[in-house]
Enzyme design. Structure first.
Site, short mmCIF file in Angstrom:
data_model
loop_
_atom_site.label_atom_id
_atom_site.label_comp_id
_atom_site.label_asym_id
_atom_site.label_seq_id
_atom_site.Cartn_x
_atom_site.Cartn_y
_atom_site.Cartn_z
N ASN A 6 54.98 38.24 25.64
CA ASN A 6 54.98 39.59 25.08
C ASN A 6 55.28 39.49 23.59
O ASN A 6 56.40 39.18 23.19
CB ASN A 6 56.05 40.43 25.80
CG ASN A 6 56.17 41.83 25.25
OD1 ASN A 6 55.39 42.24 24.39
ND2 ASN A 6 57.15 42.58 25.73
N PHE A 7 54.26 39.77 22.78
CA PHE A 7 54.43 39.63 21.32
C PHE A 7 55.27 40.76 20.71
O PHE A 7 55.72 40.65 19.58
CB PHE A 7 53.06 39.63 20.62
CG PHE A 7 52.28 38.34 20.74
CD1 PHE A 7 52.66 37.32 21.59
CD2 PHE A 7 51.14 38.13 19.96
CE1 PHE A 7 51.93 36.15 21.69
CE2 PHE A 7 50.41 36.96 20.05
CZ PHE A 7 50.80 35.97 20.91
N LYS A 8 55.40 41.87 21.46
CA LYS A 8 56.11 43.05 20.91
C LYS A 8 55.48 43.43 19.56
O LYS A 8 54.26 43.48 19.47
CB LYS A 8 57.61 42.78 20.84
CG LYS A 8 58.16 42.30 22.19
CD LYS A 8 59.66 42.20 22.24
CE LYS A 8 60.10 41.71 23.61
NZ LYS A 8 61.55 41.72 23.78
N HIS A 90 58.40 48.71 30.03
CA HIS A 90 59.25 47.72 29.35
C HIS A 90 60.54 48.39 28.85
O HIS A 90 60.52 49.55 28.43
CB HIS A 90 58.49 47.08 28.19
CG HIS A 90 59.23 45.90 27.62
ND1 HIS A 90 60.25 46.04 26.71
CD2 HIS A 90 59.13 44.58 27.88
CE1 HIS A 90 60.73 44.84 26.42
NE2 HIS A 90 60.07 43.94 27.12
N GLU A 92 62.16 48.20 26.17
CA GLU A 92 62.15 48.77 24.81
C GLU A 92 61.46 50.13 24.79
O GLU A 92 61.82 51.01 24.01
CB GLU A 92 61.50 47.78 23.84
CG GLU A 92 62.48 46.65 23.52
CD GLU A 92 61.86 45.30 23.34
OE1 GLU A 92 60.65 45.20 23.13
OE2 GLU A 92 62.61 44.29 23.42
N GLU A 159 63.81 42.27 34.02
CA GLU A 159 64.34 41.88 32.71
C GLU A 159 65.62 42.66 32.44
O GLU A 159 65.56 43.83 32.02
CB GLU A 159 63.32 42.24 31.61
CG GLU A 159 61.97 41.59 31.78
CD GLU A 159 61.20 41.58 30.47
OE1 GLU A 159 60.97 40.48 29.95
OE2 GLU A 159 60.84 42.64 29.95
N GLY A 165 66.29 39.54 24.07
CA GLY A 165 66.42 39.33 22.64
C GLY A 165 67.85 39.07 22.18
O GLY A 165 68.16 39.17 20.99
N SER A 195 65.54 36.31 27.25
CA SER A 195 65.98 35.08 26.57
C SER A 195 65.52 33.80 27.27
O SER A 195 66.25 32.80 27.28
CB SER A 195 67.49 35.10 26.37
OG SER A 195 67.86 36.19 25.54
#
Ligand code: 13P
Length: 235
Positions: A6-8, A90, A92, A159, A165, A195
């Site tokens: 996942n590049f975000k 997700h 975020e 997650e 992160g 992580s």
């Protein structure tokens, strides 16, 4: 195994292209049947010429064909690139961008109706983890409300928010216990994310009921991501 990047909000169109070319060359050289997923930012989406083990997905999309939803992309923009994989829910998007379970469920229902492969993310925040496993499971199951768990193209990603992160990975015991309790209800593959890095990939992939990993930070370097795929290949 499923190994996902996942590049975000990282990588440009140019660096994504280079990354995917390097990745494709590497994965083509392997004999494994692992499934590799990459979620670039939407500005870097394209029709890539890839080996069949690799799929490109979108990190987010609005649950419409097209319309007036400023700043969003819909099905029409995704289908242009023959993409049929998406992340939904997700942490975020839920916790930073404030997406509700109703919005998440609407996206799920829409993209399921279009036959998409969906990586559906769940995970508890730190204060819930501190209350113990019952609270953890109640929280995670609440994020599955309204979600058809029988859908054949569903992949779950567990997650924990506090592990994303932060450099803090959940312990192997915490992952194993949570995945086992999820597997009681869910037949789909379940990934762990939070992580994950080259150094802990092997031990995480060896945990019972762990069908793969969803990697953020450590996946942004193509060499590190290829090393993770190699580790999966050797398990
Ligand atoms: P990190 O690997 O940076 O912790 O991110 C995990 C994640 O959110 C993947 O979707």
């Amino acid at each position: 195994m499923i190994i996902a990047a996942n590049f975000k909000t990282n990588h440009t169109r140019k660096s994504t292209k280079e990354y995917i070319e390097t990745l494709d060359k590497y994965v083509s050289s392997l004999k494994n049947d692992d499934s590799v997923l990459v979620f670039p930012p939407s500005t870097a989406l394209d029709k890539f010429n890839l080996t069949e083990n690799i799929s490109i997905g979108v990190q987010n999309a609005y649950p419409v064909e097209k319309g007036s939803f400023t700043g969003e992309i819909g099905l029409e923009q995704i289908e242009e690139f023959k993409i049929d994989t998406t992340l939904i829910g997700h942490s975020e998007r839920r916790h930073v961008l404030g997406e509700s379970q109703d919005e998440v469920r609407e996206k799920y229902t829409f993209f399921k109706s279009k036959g998409f492969q969906i990586v559906y993310c769940i995970g508890e925040p730190k204060e819930v983890r501190e209350q113990g496993i019952e609270a953890v499971m109640a929280y995670n199951f609440s994020q599955l409300e309204g979600i058809d768990l029988e859908y054949e193209n569903l992949i779950i990603a567990y997650e924990p928010v506090w592990a994303i992160g932060t450099g803090l990975t959940a312990s192997n015991e915490q992952i194993e216990e949570t995945l086992a309790l999820l597997k009681n209800k869910i037949k789909s593959p379940i990934l762990y994310g939070g992580s994950v890095k080259v150094a802990n990939t092997k031990e995480i992939l060896e945990i019972k009921n762990c069908d793969g990993i969803l990697v953020g930070t450590a996946s942004w370097d193509v060499d590190a991501f290829c090393q993770m795929i190699e580790i999966a290949d050797n398990i």
